[in-house]
Design an enzyme around this catalytic site. Structure first.
Site, PDB file in Angstrom:
ATOM      1  N   HIS A   1     -63.928 -50.224  31.859  1.00 52.70           N
ATOM      2  CA  HIS A   1     -63.735 -49.398  30.889  1.00 52.70           C
ATOM      3  C   HIS A   1     -65.208 -48.892  30.867  1.00 52.70           C
ATOM      4  O   HIS A   1     -66.076 -49.400  31.820  1.00 52.70           O
ATOM      5  CB  HIS A   1     -63.532 -50.323  29.849  1.00 52.70           C
ATOM      6  CG  HIS A   1     -61.779 -50.678  28.984  1.00 52.70           C
ATOM      7  ND1 HIS A   1     -62.321 -51.546  28.346  1.00 52.70           N
ATOM      8  CD2 HIS A   1     -61.319 -50.295  30.308  1.00 52.70           C
ATOM      9  CE1 HIS A   1     -60.618 -51.839  28.241  1.00 52.70           C
ATOM     10  NE2 HIS A   1     -59.993 -50.886  29.398  1.00 52.70           N
TER      11      HIS A   1
ATOM     12  N   GLU B   1     -68.054 -49.436  29.558  1.00 54.83           N
ATOM     13  CA  GLU B   1     -68.710 -50.357  29.031  1.00 54.83           C
ATOM     14  C   GLU B   1     -69.372 -51.013  30.501  1.00 54.83           C
ATOM     15  O   GLU B   1     -70.249 -51.420  31.498  1.00 54.83           O
ATOM     16  CB  GLU B   1     -69.317 -51.591  27.781  1.00 54.83           C
ATOM     17  CG  GLU B   1     -69.048 -51.294  27.097  1.00 54.83           C
ATOM     18  CD  GLU B   1     -67.322 -50.283  26.220  1.00 54.83           C
ATOM     19  OE1 GLU B   1     -67.137 -51.109  24.892  1.00 54.83           O
ATOM     20  OE2 GLU B   1     -66.581 -50.526  27.226  1.00 54.83           O
TER      21      GLU B   1
ATOM     22  N   CYS C   1     -64.189 -54.168  23.264  1.00 54.34           N
ATOM     23  CA  CYS C   1     -62.849 -54.249  23.625  1.00 54.34           C
ATOM     24  C   CYS C   1     -62.914 -56.194  23.279  1.00 54.34           C
ATOM     25  O   CYS C   1     -64.174 -56.383  24.069  1.00 54.34           O
ATOM     26  CB  CYS C   1     -61.776 -53.873  24.779  1.00 54.34           C
ATOM     27  SG  CYS C   1     -62.505 -54.406  26.193  1.00 54.34           S
TER      28      CYS C   1
ATOM     29  N   CYS D   1     -64.853 -56.580  27.841  1.00 54.94           N
ATOM     30  CA  CYS D   1     -65.919 -55.526  27.387  1.00 54.94           C
ATOM     31  C   CYS D   1     -67.016 -56.933  26.889  1.00 54.94           C
ATOM     32  O   CYS D   1     -68.402 -56.628  27.375  1.00 54.94           O
ATOM     33  CB  CYS D   1     -66.357 -54.342  27.099  1.00 54.94           C
ATOM     34  SG  CYS D   1     -65.369 -53.429  28.419  1.00 54.94           S
TER      35      CYS D   1
ATOM     36  N   ARG E   1     -54.746 -27.816  28.530  1.00 55.07           N
ATOM     37  CA  ARG E   1     -53.379 -28.231  30.183  1.00 55.07           C
ATOM     38  C   ARG E   1     -54.706 -28.948  29.695  1.00 55.07           C
ATOM     39  O   ARG E   1     -54.351 -31.270  29.798  1.00 55.07           O
ATOM     40  CB  ARG E   1     -53.148 -27.903  30.322  1.00 55.07           C
ATOM     41  CG  ARG E   1     -52.281 -26.088  29.925  1.00 55.07           C
ATOM     42  CD  ARG E   1     -51.473 -25.659  31.195  1.00 55.07           C
ATOM     43  NE  ARG E   1     -50.644 -24.789  30.737  1.00 55.07           N
ATOM     44  CZ  ARG E   1     -49.784 -23.658  31.980  1.00 55.07           C
ATOM     45  NH1 ARG E   1     -50.791 -23.862  32.586  1.00 55.07           N
ATOM     46  NH2 ARG E   1     -49.447 -22.506  30.903  1.00 55.07           N
TER      47      ARG E   1
ATOM     48  N   ASP F   1     -39.128 -17.318  30.604  1.00 49.89           N
ATOM     49  CA  ASP F   1     -40.290 -16.953  30.746  1.00 49.89           C
ATOM     50  C   ASP F   1     -40.508 -17.683  32.355  1.00 49.89           C
ATOM     51  O   ASP F   1     -41.233 -17.735  32.961  1.00 49.89           O
ATOM     52  CB  ASP F   1     -41.830 -17.422  29.661  1.00 49.89           C
ATOM     53  CG  ASP F   1     -41.585 -16.313  28.734  1.00 49.89           C
ATOM     54  OD1 ASP F   1     -41.247 -15.272  28.415  1.00 49.89           O
ATOM     55  OD2 ASP F   1     -42.402 -17.093  28.119  1.00 49.89           O
TER      56      ASP F   1
END
Length: 345
Positions: free
Chosen positions: A51, A53, A81, A90, A190, A206
């Site tokens: 994570h 941290e 967390c 963390c 995207r 398409d």
């Protein structure tokens, strides 16, 4: 901008690097500071990896040694967390490192975890601050927060249209409404998505690929899932690129209830954010069912013929807020959050 906000802005900058890459986890950034000196930065790069941290602490140790962590302040875009998942919590890592103060932007959207970090950190003698640049952090976390709250993903509709509200040009005038700069900008959109959703009609008409084509945007991640919505799968062209290319294993075909399908994408594929690239009928149906969260509209400086941009949506009162306007080449991009009712919610 005060002292804490300046450092939190840097943590948010780190968090934005993870947008579209971390599902089913949220994008999070962290920085470590002591005596007004930046010691380390980090962002969560992928589910199963450290994570933010711990990435920031590792950066600090690599630059300055482990002793530099003691007495430092950690600025994190999301409450650290406090439970053990694919990676260790963390909160315990910050305690073990000797961090003196933890400042985070917003609480964990998961109600079972919200506020738990405060109790554990304060019990270890660590000062806790929260709410710094909360609004900015919540914007980054909207897809994760919606999944936690509803089990549904954050849905963004991409629409390109002419000044007279058309999405196609007359036959013989060319395929594109928008310019090259806008089409490159769509690649960035995207890159934010875990899944790109389209209709069977769009696939038949398409033959889209619906892939990220910029190599830099693909580093460290897979192509987004591609979802074709149709109740007539037998009518889809077997030679369509999304059934034949190297990412065909990430192409899904579904029909039926939209809400059930979207919940399936969350539960089975860890999807947080969906980008819709289709005609107006699908966008209209999503809006009618209150499943649409955001619109990104590219307005091209031309007047042309073709189908209405939002066929079927004229019966709806689709209001938006938090509009952001930008010029992209010769086109104008409007990005705004969809309001579910006229009270502003």
């Amino acid at each position: 901008m005060n002292h804490d906000e300046s450092w939190m802005a840097l943590a948010l900058q780190e968090a934005r690097k993870g947008i579209g890459r971390t599902a089913p986890n949220p994008p999070v950034g962290a920085v470590l500071v002591k005596d007004d000196v930046l010691l380390g930065c980090g962002w969560h790069q992928k589910a199963g990896m450290p994570h933010a941290e711990r990435e920031a602490m590792a950066d600090c140790v690599a630059r300055h040694g482990a002793d530099a962590l003691r007495g430092a302040t950690a600025y994190v875009s999301l409450e650290p967390c406090s439970t053990h998942g694919r990676t260790p919590p963390c909160v315990q890592g910050l305690i073990d490192a000797g961090i003196k103060r933890v400042v985070y932007a917003c609480e964990d959207p998961n109600p079972h975890h919200a506020g738990r970090a405060d109790v554990l950190l304060e019990a270890a003698g660590i000062t806790v601050g929260k709410g710094v640049m909360r609004d900015e952090a919540q914007k980054i976390l909207r897809p994760f927060a919606k999944v936690q709250r509803t089990g549904l993903p954050w849905v963004v509709a991409k629409i390109a249209m002419s000044l007279d509200g058309r999405i196609t040009r007359p036959e013989g005038e060319g395929q594109w409404l928008t310019g090259e700069a806008a089409r490159k900008d769509v690649q960035l959109l995207r890159g934010e998505a875990d899944l790109i959703m389209t209709s069977g009609e769009t696939v038949r008409r398409d033959l889209p690929s619906l892939t990220i084509r910029e190599p830099d945007l693909l580093q460290g991640r897979e192509q987004p899932w591609r979802l074709v919505l149709t109740n007539q799968p037998e009518s889809l062209p077997p030679g369509a690129p999304l059934f034949l290319d190297e990412n065909r294993h990430r192409t899904l075909v579904r029909g039926g209830d939209l809400q059930i399908i979207l919940r399936e994408m969350v539960a089975d594929h860890g999807v947080l954010s969906v980008m819709v690239e289709a005609g107006g009928r699908l966008v209209a149906e999503l809006a009618k069912q209150n499943l649409l969260d955001e619109c990104v509209i590219y307005l091209a400086p031309m007047i042309t013929g073709g189908l209405p941009a939002m066929a079927g949506i004229s019966v709806l009162d689709l209001a938006m807020a938090e509009a952001e306007w930008a010029r992209i080449g010769d086109d104008v991009r409007v990005r705004a959050r969809v309001l579910t009712d006229q009270s502003g919610r």
